[in-house]
Design an enzyme around this catalytic site. Structure first.
Site, PDB file in Angstrom:
ATOM      1  N   GLU A 172      70.158  65.426  17.834  1.00  0.00           N
ATOM      2  CA  GLU A 172      69.097  66.281  18.240  1.00  0.00           C
ATOM      3  C   GLU A 172      68.202  65.540  19.022  1.00  0.00           C
ATOM      4  OE1 GLU A 172      67.144  68.320  15.057  1.00  0.00           O
ATOM      5  OE2 GLU A 172      68.887  69.435  14.545  1.00  0.00           O
ATOM      6  N   GLU A 336      75.236  71.520  11.899  1.00  0.00           N
ATOM      7  CA  GLU A 336      74.393  71.728  10.914  1.00  0.00           C
ATOM      8  C   GLU A 336      73.779  73.141  10.918  1.00  0.00           C
ATOM      9  OE1 GLU A 336      70.488  69.503  11.083  1.00  0.00           O
ATOM     10  OE2 GLU A 336      71.588  67.565  11.413  1.00  0.00           O
TER      11      GLU A 336
HETATM   12  C1  GBH Z   1      67.508  69.110  11.517  1.00  0.00           C
HETATM   13  O1  GBH Z   1      66.557  69.506  12.445  1.00  0.00           O
HETATM   14  C2  GBH Z   1      67.872  67.467  11.356  1.00  0.00           C
HETATM   15  O2  GBH Z   1      68.993  67.145  12.142  1.00  0.00           O
HETATM   16  C3  GBH Z   1      67.862  67.256  10.104  1.00  0.00           C
HETATM   17  O3  GBH Z   1      67.684  65.940   9.855  1.00  0.00           O
HETATM   18  C4  GBH Z   1      66.837  68.071   9.111  1.00  0.00           C
HETATM   19  O4  GBH Z   1      66.826  67.865   7.950  1.00  0.00           O
HETATM   20  C5  GBH Z   1      67.357  69.434   9.180  1.00  0.00           C
HETATM   21  O5  GBH Z   1      67.361  70.065  10.574  1.00  0.00           O
HETATM   22  C6  GBH Z   1      66.222  70.431   8.522  1.00  0.00           C
HETATM   23  O6  GBH Z   1      64.998  70.375   9.019  1.00  0.00           O
HETATM   24  O7  GBH Z   1      57.565  71.940  12.937  1.00  0.00           O
HETATM   25  O8  GBH Z   1      57.462  73.770  14.317  1.00  0.00           O
HETATM   26  O9  GBH Z   1      57.143  71.569  15.462  1.00  0.00           O
HETATM   27  C7  GBH Z   1      66.231  70.823  12.636  1.00  0.00           C
HETATM   28  C8  GBH Z   1      65.431  71.074  13.975  1.00  0.00           C
HETATM   29  C9  GBH Z   1      63.628  70.881  15.234  1.00  0.00           C
HETATM   30  C10 GBH Z   1      63.512  71.758  12.991  1.00  0.00           C
HETATM   31  C11 GBH Z   1      62.315  70.841  15.370  1.00  0.00           C
HETATM   32  C12 GBH Z   1      61.982  71.682  13.177  1.00  0.00           C
HETATM   33  C13 GBH Z   1      60.266  71.560  14.391  1.00  0.00           C
HETATM   34  C14 GBH Z   1      59.260  72.904  14.644  1.00  0.00           C
HETATM   35  N1  GBH Z   1      64.298  70.914  13.989  1.00  0.00           N
HETATM   36  N2  GBH Z   1      61.458  71.544  14.409  1.00  0.00           N
HETATM   37  S1  GBH Z   1      57.500  72.563  14.327  1.00  0.00           S
END
Ligand code: GBH
Length: 428
Positions: A172, A336
């Site tokens: 990511e 994922e």
């Molecule tokens: C993944 O990210 C990760 O790869 C993993 O490590 C993690 O545990 C899993 O998902 C669950 O979260 O808080 O409004 O700024 C997921 C993608 C992208 C989700 C950024 C949270 C931030 C939104 N992430 N997003 S905010």
């Protein structure tokens, strides 16, 4: 039924793999063992106020010690793929220089254990735990980071290559850029537009460098990026320029350089001669992480316990079909997909009907894309185990296996039992 008939009934190709994913920092614990170095996440979790409840990952799910039992669970669920990440600070404690043999040995045991259980490894080289020593030299803002990463990747390729995993480079990159350098909520917690642009480009360069190193070191093995992607959904009245901007932000600023050799117009990056050729060297697989759409114009869907995770299973279908249409017929794997929902403990059972529904509905959407000819070869639920959910600490549980942290006891949640039965062809 014949194998072909049951494969058809199951809606996935015969070679399809069902799996689950974890990442090193989130599950391993043992942060001070076997000469592991310090990562930026160790530093960050120790600075007050960054992690909900003040949690840290020093013990977490203790997977570093309990890996064999955890792989037994994966086997008992019928999984044939397991995605994990290698902790760079276990391999090069200061980020550069000779390999730490004890760190390599852990991952050799892990891939050996997977092989013994008939489970294919999908190995992510970097899932956010940068050695602190490299951060002290500028981290991903430093263009040299691409070479640091290439050197590290080559050590891992040579050590684990016998297991012929599918290799994934960087987990990511969008999240690293956005949360680490724009929103400032993940380490190194900056809010700096120029830094974010440089890091985006350097992560892409690091990806391309690792691809090149694998081709030279272990020809014939498979590698690709791991991108979290979000189709843009709107209410029909959205300004088309806004839709395009959102798509560039969510998807194309990584997909286009990697698969078309060019940044979308308007995306600024410190590009030098030759960079885009390196970045767009062919990949064998594209690892897709889908959780939620990007919504515009007042469109909103209900969320899981993660307030950012709007639930829209059709987005999985839309995304997969779009990837084939716009980026060609590259093999895809879902690396994922999952959600945090309340777990209700009752004796030896853990009831989590909403998680089961989330997984079931997203798998159904994936199967619809497969039925229409999209080449998807595997699905991994996030996550095998409850674990350290970054800034949310242990409060948010994403596992299909419950971890009772005080005792480290594992309990299969109802969603895990459902997944097991679905894999075995027993679930509807
Ligand atoms: C993944 O990210 C990760 O790869 C993993 O490590 C993690 O545990 C899993 O998902 C669950 O979260 O808080 O409004 O700024 C997921 C993608 C992208 C989700 C950024 C949270 C931030 C939104 N992430 N997003 S905010």
């Amino acid at each position: 039924p014949s194998p072909a008939a049951s494969a058809a009934a199951s809606g996935v190709p015969r070679a399809f793999r069902w799996g689950a994913a974890t990442s090193a920092f989130q599950v391993e614990g043992a942060t001070a063992e076997d000469s592991r170095g310090t990562s930026i996440w160790d530093t960050f979790t120790r600075s007050p106020g960054k992690i909900r409840g003040g949690d840290n990952a020093d013990v977490s799910a203790d997977h570093y010690h309990r890996w064999a039992g955890d792989l037994d669970l994966a086997r008992d669920l019928g999984l044939t793929s397991y995605r994990f990440s290698v902790a760079w600070p276990r391999i090069q404690p200061d980020g550069r220089g000779p390999a730490n043999q004890k760190g390599l040995d852990f991952y050799k045991r892990l891939v050996g254990g997977l092989r013994e259980r008939g489970i294919s490894p999908v190995v992510t080289l970097y899932h956010w735990d940068l050695p602190q020593a490299l951060q002290d030299q500028g981290g991903w803002e430093n263009r040299d980071s691409a070479q640091w990463f290439g050197d590290y990747a080559e050590i891992v390729f040579r050590a684990l290559g016998d297991a012929t995993p599918t290799w994934l480079t960087i987990n990511e990159p969008k999240t690293i850029v956005q949360l680490g350098y724009a929103d400032g909520v993940h380490p190194p917690a900056k809010r700096d537009r120029a830094a974010a642009q440089a890091v985006m480009h350097h992560l892409n360069l690091a990806h391309g460098t690792a691809v090149r190193r694998l081709r030279a070191a272990l020809p014939g093995q498979r590698i690709g990026p791991a991108l979290n992607l979000s189709p843009v959904v709107h209410d029909g009245n959205a300004d088309p320029a806004q839709v395009t901007a959102a798509d560039i932000f969510e998807n194309r600023r990584f997909l286009d350089p990697l698969f078309k050799g060019a940044y979308p117009s308007g995306v600024e990056a410190p590009v030098r001669d030759g960079d885009l050729a390196l970045i767009s060297a062919p990949n064998d697989v594209l690892a897709v992480q889908y959780y939620n759409p990007a919504t515009l114009g007042g469109k909103k869907f209900p969320t899981s316990q993660a307030t950012w995770e709007q639930i829209y299973p059709q987005g999985m279908y839309d995304l997969l079909v779009r990837l084939k249409r716009d980026y060609g017929d590259i093999p895809l794997m879902i690396t994922e997909n999952g959600a945090p929902f309340p777990d209700t403990l009752e004796g030896d059972r853990v009831h989590d009907p909403q998680r089961t529904a989330y997984i079931r509905d997203h798998i159904a959407a994936m199967k619809k894309a497969i039925a229409e000819g999209v080449n998807v070869e595997a699905y991994h639920v996030w996550s095998l185990l409850d674990n350290f959910e970054w800034t949310e600490g242990y409060g948010q549980r994403w596992g299909i296996v419950y971890v009772d942290y005080p005792t480290q006891r594992r309990i299969l949640k109802d969603s895990a039992l459902w997944y097991r039965d679905m894999i075995a062809g027993r679930a509807v």
